[in-house]
Enzyme design. Structure first.
Site, PDB file in Angstrom:
ATOM      1  NE  ARG A 113      -1.591  -2.237   2.758  1.00  0.00           N
ATOM      2  CZ  ARG A 113      -1.714  -3.488   2.317  1.00  0.00           C
ATOM      3  NH1 ARG A 113      -2.771  -3.848   1.677  1.00  0.00           N
ATOM      4  NH2 ARG A 113      -0.764  -4.394   2.543  1.00  0.00           N
ATOM      5  CB  THR A 114       3.304   2.605   2.395  1.00  0.00           C
ATOM      6  OG1 THR A 114       2.524   2.074   3.465  1.00  0.00           O
ATOM      7  CG2 THR A 114       3.808   3.985   2.773  1.00  0.00           C
ATOM      8  CE  LYS A 135      26.765  -2.421  -5.275  1.00  0.00           C
ATOM      9  NZ  LYS A 135      26.683  -1.313  -6.220  1.00  0.00           N
ATOM     10  NE  ARG A 151       6.958   0.680   5.008  1.00  0.00           N
ATOM     11  CZ  ARG A 151       5.746   0.126   4.940  1.00  0.00           C
ATOM     12  NH1 ARG A 151       5.614  -1.149   4.637  1.00  0.00           N
ATOM     13  NH2 ARG A 151       4.671   0.843   5.204  1.00  0.00           N
ATOM     14  CG  HIS A 171       3.171   3.781   8.751  1.00  0.00           C
ATOM     15  ND1 HIS A 171       3.265   4.645   7.678  1.00  0.00           N
ATOM     16  CD2 HIS A 171       2.835   2.565   8.231  1.00  0.00           C
ATOM     17  CE1 HIS A 171       3.010   3.959   6.565  1.00  0.00           C
ATOM     18  NE2 HIS A 171       2.738   2.709   6.870  1.00  0.00           N
TER      19      HIS A 171
HETATM   20  N1   CP Z   1      -0.463  -0.070   5.775  1.00  0.00           N
HETATM   21  C1   CP Z   1       0.764  -0.313   5.285  1.00  0.00           C
HETATM   22  O1   CP Z   1       1.761   0.298   5.705  1.00  0.00           O
HETATM   23  O2   CP Z   1       0.792  -1.292   4.346  1.00  0.00           O
HETATM   24  P1   CP Z   1       2.088  -1.743   3.519  1.00  0.00           P
HETATM   25  O3   CP Z   1       3.032  -2.395   4.504  1.00  0.00           O
HETATM   26  O4   CP Z   1       1.593  -2.694   2.459  1.00  0.00           O
HETATM   27  O5   CP Z   1       2.713  -0.508   2.957  1.00  0.00           O
END
Ligand code: CP
Length: 316
Positions: A51-52, A80, A101, A129
């Site tokens: 999603r993100t 590396k 991320r 998040h």
């Molecule tokens: N909600 C969320 O962070 O989903 P993903 O891990 O698929 O990005």
């Protein structure tokens, strides 16, 4: 340089502005379709995501911009031994904004210290998040019509669930919200969030283990997955993973206008039989994630002096 590493990096006024902009984008998509023409988003995902990452990429494409990046550490020079700082310095020569991320808590913060472009934390370990929080807030606002005066139950892995940590910090700044924290003892909300956020602000909260006993009180139910990837011990995960499974029977005493949210992915914690219940908001929540990320990127680019291709009334 303005970055978004934690939900508290945005004031309540800034959050409300982003949610308002997201709703304007929903109502008038065409007006924003060239807003980021010539701009590039880099998605640096050192940890898996569906999603993100894809909603960020889709968001930038729908703003008329371009996307580059990687979807795993294995396909970057991190393998590396390149540091997060060096990776960020390099990518900020190629892109106008970065979504990162990382499995290590604090990695996006480290990136923000050396970046020449805005950094957005797209999830760091079991920590924060903030863009999921904006998604959650827009979903609550659209489903309930308000961001105050309600009781929210947060259920599942409240210890490792970074979406929960960011959401509590953000919602604690709105009025008259009661938090009911539903978790087994091993997966309770970290103590620093209880003491530095809820208790420090005198916000009403309860910690319970039974979902059924509080169901009738809830206006919003935020289900979460037990975060397998954060456990040190497989046996503990197996023991805890199915502690809560939301099904029709458990919803028997729920309010008729309950909003059920889940950041997804789900494993087993919401039965698919719930998906067609009008109270199940989690797939609408996914769609909100794209619009809120469009709004956030526009807001950050503008705050950092970028020229956007928008009509004067939309730039205001
Ligand atoms: N909600 C969320 O962070 O989903 P993903 O891990 O698929 O990005």
């Amino acid at each position: 340089m303005k970055h978004v590493i934690d939900s508290t990096d945005l004031t309540v006024e800034e959050i409300d502005g982003i949610l308002k902009l997201a709703q304007d984008i929903i109502d008038d998509k065409e007006a924003y379709s060239e807003a980021c023409k010539g701009k590039k988003l880099a998605t640096l995902f050192f940890e898996p995501s569906t999603r993100t990452r894809l909603s960020f990429e889709s968001a930038m494409m729908e703003l008329g911009g371009n996307v580059l990046g990687f979807s795993s550490a294995d396909s970057s020079s991190a393998t590396k031994g390149e540091s997060v700082g060096d990776t960020t310095r390099v990518v900020s020569c190629y892109a106008d904004i970065i979504a990162m991320r990382h499995p290590k808590e604090g990695a996006p913060m480290r990136a923000s210290m050396v970046s020449g472009v805005p950094i957005i934390n797209a999830g760091d370990g079991g920590h924060n998040h903030p863009t999921q929080t904006l998604t959650d807030l827009l979903t609550i606002l659209r489903e309930k019509g308000r961001l105050d005066n309600f009781t929210i139950g947060l259920c599942g892995d409240l210890k490792f669930g970074r979406t929960v940590h960011s959401l509590i910090k953000a919602l604690s700044r709105y009025k008259n919200i009661k938090f009911i924290l539903i978790a087994p003892k091993e997966l309770r909300v970290p103590e620093y969030i209880i003491s530095e956020v809820l208790e420090a602000k005198n916000i009403p909260y309860e910690e319970v283990e039974s979902m059924e006993e509080v169901m009738s009180e809830l206006d919003v139910l935020y289900m979460t997955r037990v975060q397998k990837e954060r456990f040190f011990n497989e046996a503990d995960y197996v023991r805890l993973k199915d502690t809560y499974i939301l099904d029709g029977k458990k919803l028997k005493n729920a309010k008729s206008d309950l909003a059920i949210l889940h950041p997804l992915p789900r494993v087993n914690e919401i039965s698919v039989e719930i998906d067609d219940d009008p109270r199940a908001c989690y797939f609408r929540q996914v769609m909100n994630g794209k619009f809120v990320r469009m709004a956030l990127m526009l807001t950050l680019l503008k705050a950092n002096g970028a020229k956007l291709n928008l009509s004067a009334d939309k730039l205001a």
